[in-house]
Motif scaffolding. Structure first.
Motif, mmCIF file in Angstrom:
data_model
loop_
_atom_site.group_PDB
_atom_site.id
_atom_site.type_symbol
_atom_site.label_atom_id
_atom_site.label_comp_id
_atom_site.label_asym_id
_atom_site.label_seq_id
_atom_site.Cartn_x
_atom_site.Cartn_y
_atom_site.Cartn_z
ATOM 1 N N VAL A 12 -70.205 -31.312 56.155
ATOM 2 C CA VAL A 12 -71.177 -31.714 55.131
ATOM 3 C C VAL A 12 -72.061 -32.842 55.650
ATOM 4 O O VAL A 12 -73.286 -32.838 55.450
ATOM 5 C CB VAL A 12 -70.465 -32.127 53.828
ATOM 6 N N SER A 13 -71.452 -33.820 56.321
ATOM 7 C CA SER A 13 -72.223 -34.940 56.865
ATOM 8 C C SER A 13 -73.258 -34.450 57.868
ATOM 9 O O SER A 13 -74.417 -34.883 57.853
ATOM 10 C CB SER A 13 -71.285 -35.957 57.530
ATOM 11 N N LEU A 14 -72.846 -33.529 58.725
ATOM 12 C CA LEU A 14 -73.781 -32.973 59.700
ATOM 13 C C LEU A 14 -74.879 -32.177 58.994
ATOM 14 O O LEU A 14 -76.052 -32.223 59.399
ATOM 15 C CB LEU A 14 -73.030 -32.084 60.694
ATOM 16 N N GLY A 15 -74.508 -31.464 57.930
ATOM 17 C CA GLY A 15 -75.494 -30.727 57.157
ATOM 18 C C GLY A 15 -76.513 -31.640 56.507
ATOM 19 O O GLY A 15 -77.721 -31.351 56.508
ATOM 20 N N LEU A 16 -76.062 -32.750 55.955
ATOM 21 C CA LEU A 16 -76.987 -33.701 55.331
ATOM 22 C C LEU A 16 -77.913 -34.329 56.378
ATOM 23 O O LEU A 16 -79.105 -34.539 56.123
ATOM 24 C CB LEU A 16 -76.206 -34.787 54.590
ATOM 25 N N LEU A 17 -77.368 -34.624 57.556
ATOM 26 C CA LEU A 17 -78.200 -35.170 58.622
ATOM 27 C C LEU A 17 -79.262 -34.159 59.042
ATOM 28 O O LEU A 17 -80.438 -34.513 59.246
ATOM 29 C CB LEU A 17 -77.329 -35.553 59.825
ATOM 30 N N ALA A 18 -78.869 -32.882 59.153
ATOM 31 C CA ALA A 18 -79.830 -31.837 59.493
ATOM 32 C C ALA A 18 -80.918 -31.730 58.424
ATOM 33 O O ALA A 18 -82.100 -31.562 58.734
ATOM 34 C CB ALA A 18 -79.111 -30.500 59.660
ATOM 35 N N ALA A 19 -80.533 -31.833 57.157
ATOM 36 C CA ALA A 19 -81.507 -31.756 56.068
ATOM 37 C C ALA A 19 -82.479 -32.922 56.106
ATOM 38 O O ALA A 19 -83.680 -32.758 55.852
ATOM 39 C CB ALA A 19 -80.782 -31.713 54.727
ATOM 40 N N LEU A 20 -81.993 -34.114 56.433
ATOM 41 C CA LEU A 20 -82.881 -35.275 56.545
ATOM 42 C C LEU A 20 -83.876 -35.110 57.693
ATOM 43 O O LEU A 20 -84.979 -35.656 57.651
ATOM 44 C CB LEU A 20 -82.053 -36.551 56.744
ATOM 45 N N HIS A 21 -83.478 -34.336 58.705
ATOM 46 C CA HIS A 21 -84.391 -34.025 59.811
ATOM 47 C C HIS A 21 -85.167 -32.738 59.535
ATOM 48 O O HIS A 21 -85.795 -32.197 60.444
ATOM 49 C CB HIS A 21 -83.608 -33.907 61.115
ATOM 50 N N GLN A 22 -85.086 -32.258 58.302
ATOM 51 C CA GLN A 22 -85.839 -31.098 57.821
ATOM 52 C C GLN A 22 -85.483 -29.821 58.562
ATOM 53 O O GLN A 22 -86.310 -28.925 58.745
ATOM 54 C CB GLN A 22 -87.334 -31.398 57.885
ATOM 55 N N ARG A 23 -84.218 -29.719 58.952
ATOM 56 C CA ARG A 23 -83.670 -28.485 59.516
ATOM 57 C C ARG A 23 -82.815 -27.838 58.429
ATOM 58 O O ARG A 23 -81.588 -27.875 58.462
ATOM 59 C CB ARG A 23 -82.849 -28.788 60.778
ATOM 60 N N PHE A 24 -83.495 -27.263 57.446
ATOM 61 C CA PHE A 24 -82.820 -26.889 56.209
ATOM 62 C C PHE A 24 -81.913 -25.673 56.354
ATOM 63 O O PHE A 24 -80.868 -25.599 55.713
ATOM 64 C CB PHE A 24 -83.862 -26.653 55.112
ATOM 65 N N HIS A 25 -82.312 -24.690 57.168
ATOM 66 C CA HIS A 25 -81.445 -23.524 57.344
ATOM 67 C C HIS A 25 -80.125 -23.945 57.985
ATOM 68 O O HIS A 25 -79.045 -23.513 57.555
ATOM 69 C CB HIS A 25 -82.154 -22.472 58.198
ATOM 70 N N ALA A 26 -80.204 -24.783 59.004
ATOM 71 C CA ALA A 26 -78.979 -25.281 59.638
ATOM 72 C C ALA A 26 -78.145 -26.076 58.644
ATOM 73 O O ALA A 26 -76.910 -25.944 58.602
ATOM 74 C CB ALA A 26 -79.331 -26.149 60.847
ATOM 75 N N ALA A 27 -78.803 -26.893 57.833
ATOM 76 C CA ALA A 27 -78.091 -27.710 56.844
ATOM 77 C C ALA A 27 -77.330 -26.843 55.862
ATOM 78 O O ALA A 27 -76.142 -27.087 55.569
ATOM 79 C CB ALA A 27 -79.080 -28.612 56.103
ATOM 80 N N LEU A 28 -77.981 -25.809 55.363
ATOM 81 C CA LEU A 28 -77.338 -24.943 54.365
ATOM 82 C C LEU A 28 -76.207 -24.135 54.980
ATOM 83 O O LEU A 28 -75.163 -23.920 54.344
ATOM 84 C CB LEU A 28 -78.380 -24.020 53.743
ATOM 85 N N LEU A 29 -76.383 -23.681 56.206
ATOM 86 C CA LEU A 29 -75.313 -22.934 56.872
ATOM 87 C C LEU A 29 -74.103 -23.829 57.128
ATOM 88 O O LEU A 29 -72.949 -23.389 56.994
ATOM 89 C CB LEU A 29 -75.825 -22.334 58.182
ATOM 90 N N LEU A 30 -74.353 -25.082 57.476
ATOM 91 C CA LEU A 30 -73.247 -26.018 57.684
ATOM 92 C C LEU A 30 -72.509 -26.306 56.391
ATOM 93 O O LEU A 30 -71.267 -26.321 56.351
ATOM 94 C CB LEU A 30 -73.777 -27.322 58.292
ATOM 95 N N VAL A 31 -73.256 -26.528 55.307
ATOM 96 C CA VAL A 31 -72.611 -26.769 54.015
ATOM 97 C C VAL A 31 -71.871 -25.511 53.559
ATOM 98 O O VAL A 31 -70.763 -25.589 53.013
ATOM 99 C CB VAL A 31 -73.646 -27.208 52.964
ATOM 100 N N GLY A 32 -72.463 -24.339 53.790
ATOM 101 C CA GLY A 32 -71.770 -23.097 53.446
ATOM 102 C C GLY A 32 -70.464 -22.941 54.206
ATOM 103 O O GLY A 32 -69.454 -22.500 53.644
ATOM 104 N N THR A 33 -70.473 -23.316 55.490
ATOM 105 C CA THR A 33 -69.237 -23.273 56.282
ATOM 106 C C THR A 33 -68.204 -24.246 55.720
ATOM 107 O O THR A 33 -67.012 -23.940 55.662
ATOM 108 C CB THR A 33 -69.550 -23.615 57.747
ATOM 109 N N ALA A 34 -68.676 -25.422 55.300
ATOM 110 C CA ALA A 34 -67.775 -26.405 54.697
ATOM 111 C C ALA A 34 -67.200 -25.890 53.380
ATOM 112 O O ALA A 34 -66.023 -26.123 53.070
ATOM 113 C CB ALA A 34 -68.508 -27.726 54.472
ATOM 114 N N VAL A 35 -68.013 -25.182 52.595
ATOM 115 C CA VAL A 35 -67.514 -24.596 51.341
ATOM 116 C C VAL A 35 -66.409 -23.591 51.636
ATOM 117 O O VAL A 35 -65.435 -23.479 50.886
ATOM 118 C CB VAL A 35 -68.669 -23.911 50.564
#
Length: 507
Positions: A244-267
């Motif tokens: 989740v932390s890595l996903g949020l960092l990706a989202a802050l860098h506007q890499r949203f697809h990566a962020a969502l895939l990371l959060v989905g993996t965490a889910v």
């Protein structure tokens, strides 16, 4: 003039190292020890795991955790207080990194502490390996060495964890067979990988939001709750929070697809990761419909962002479910198990207050019946609270990250069951968004209170009122001492240190 004397104050790094070494040795006697086999039995000193030997181990555990908490307080006083009063670029970060390495290294060789959950992880993996379904059957259907180590409370209970958790457990138990010791070692390495990911991402999130990375590292990673329960307890929160932390960092860098895939993996590891997803939608809205956009564009971007987030997270979970060969049965188990009773959960705390008053008028009133009603009410309050927090967090990236932490807090306050390692999701974010001083103090006090409330075997002291009152006094006093003389404005780097954020290309 009369001479004055003062006791020398120890340094945080060596004190914490001593604490971790004490915890290392106590873990094999006063931790969540094996019921059959283990290090002490292999060394023919198994008497340390029961009777007076066990009591000695429990005492050593308390010595170790109090020393670790004291070392963390010293780090706050000597490093964080100095940084808050006289900010320096990257001030204290290197020192805290060295502290983390010193404190964590001995615990890599420790046995499970403060929880027996790692034995359940191995058991659930073995069930999938052997053709059983942990979503419909309890561990007792698959007797063997792992079952002997599972707490009796959970032997007939299904699992609430996602398919990635079971897939990892299946792989681990396929590799180690029924070897409990090697299985624990592998889970220790998995927990360490999640912890390292957290330690890498948290200061970077702080820098992105213009916060002090040293403060974020201290409150979110060096925190004794994080070290004890993610490294010592080997909870799957470590990997989940890391993703989740890595996903949020990706989202802050506007890499949203990566962020969502990371959060989905965490889910797919643990369902509570989903609380971060709605706040990524706000970050997407900021990128594609910035302030000043028309209402129509904002509405379209909002709807599309929400749909993309839902589709990509569901797709991630579905892919992992298919690849792991498990099922969607975990969705019916996500509310957790009602067996756990401790006042970290709001409904339980409310029941502990209300039931004695009710018994004055109705001595036959059932505690469980009242608790059941309160849990139902709390679930409604949770849903309302999550919506409110999400809506209030729509304005800026800082608000979105702060809202993510607040959403986890709302969830854990109103959840039917709350355990200390759940707070890893909150603590890891608390220093990343420039919290005001009062919030930093409060969070520090809560971290001390939680870390010192649970014994090495997982039992808590939350119904020992002398202990609770004493901890409240100690935690309050420690926070006042740590932040003595710090401005009420709280941690914030000078503006010249904050990197200007430039929009990334649309994805």
């Amino acid at each position: 003039m009369a001479n004055t004397y003062s006791l020398p104050v120890p340094r945080a790094l060596p004190l914490g190292l001593v604490a971790s070494c004490v915890l290392l040795f106590s873990s094999f006697s006063g931790g969540s020890t094996r019921n059959r086999g283990g290090v002490l039995e292999a060394l023919n000193i198994g008497f340390f795991s029961y009777g007076h030997g066990r009591n000695l181990g429990l005492v050593l555990y308390w010595v170790g955790i109090f020393l670790l908490a004291a070392a963390w307080v010293l780090a706050g006083r000597m490093i964080i207080r100095k940084q808050l009063k006289h900010p320096r670029p990257e001030g204290g970060v290197r020192e805290l990194q060295r502290i983390l390495i010193a404190w964590v290294t001995p615990l890599l060789f420790a046995g499970p502490m403060a929880s027996r959950d790692v034995y359940s992880y191995l058991m659930q993996g073995a069930m999938v390996r052997d053709g059983f379904d942990p979503y419909t059957e309890g561990a007792a259907v698959n007797p063997g060495p792992f079952l002997l180590e599972v707490s009796q409370d959970w032997r007939n209970t299904t699992t609430p964890y996602g398919p990635l958790h079971l897939w990892i457990g299946k792989i681990v138990t396929t590799v180690v067979g029924d070897n409990v010791t090697v299985g624990i070692i592998i889970y220790k390495l998995l927990s360490l990988s999640g912890f390292v990911l957290i330690a890498w991402t948290v200061p970077r999130i702080a820098r992105k939001l213009g916060a002090d990375p040293a403060v974020a590292l201290w409150i979110g990673v060096a925190n004794p709750v994080i070290i004890l329960h993610l490294i010592g307890g080997m909870h799957n929160e470590s990997l989940m929070v890391g993703l989740v932390s890595l996903g949020l960092l990706a989202a802050l860098h506007q890499r949203f697809h990566a962020a969502l895939l990371l959060v989905g993996t965490a889910v797919a590891m643990k369902a509570t990761a989903i609380f971060a997803a709605p706040f990524i939608v706000w970050l997407m809205l900021h990128r594609y419909a910035p302030k000043g956009s028309t209402a129509a564009r904002t509405a379209v971007v909002f709807v599309c962002s929400g749909l993309i987030a839902a589709v990509e997270i569901i797709a991630s979970v579905a892919l992992i479910t298919w690849a792991s060969g498990t099922s969607w049965g975990w969705l019916s188990q996500v509310s957790g198990n009602s067996k756990v009773i401790n006042p970290l959960a709001g409904p339980t705390l409310a029941a502990d207050i209300i039931v004695p008053a009710v018994h004055i008028f109705d001595p036959e009133a059932s505690y469980n019946a009242i608790l059941g009603v309160l849990r139902t009410i709390a679930m409604v309050c949770m849903l309302i609270g999550l919506v409110i927090v999400w809506w209030l967090s729509r304005h800026t990236a800082r608000d979105a990250i702060m809202g993510t932490a607040a959403a986890y807090q709302v969830a854990f306050v109103f959840n039917s069951v709350t355990l200390p390692w759940y707070y890893a999701s909150i603590f890891t974010l608390m220093g990343t968004f420039r919290p005001p001083l009062w919030l930093l103090k409060f969070t520090s006090g809560v971290a001390l209170f939680i870390s010192l409330s649970f014994s090495g075997d997982g039992n808590h002291q939350l119904y020992n009122w002398f202990w609770v009152i004493g901890l409240i006094v100690v935690s309050w006093s420690a926070t006042q001492w740590m932040f003595d003389g710090v401005s009420q404005k709280g941690p914030q780097l000078p503006k010249r240190w904050v990197k200007k954020q430039t929009p990334a290309p649309a994805e």
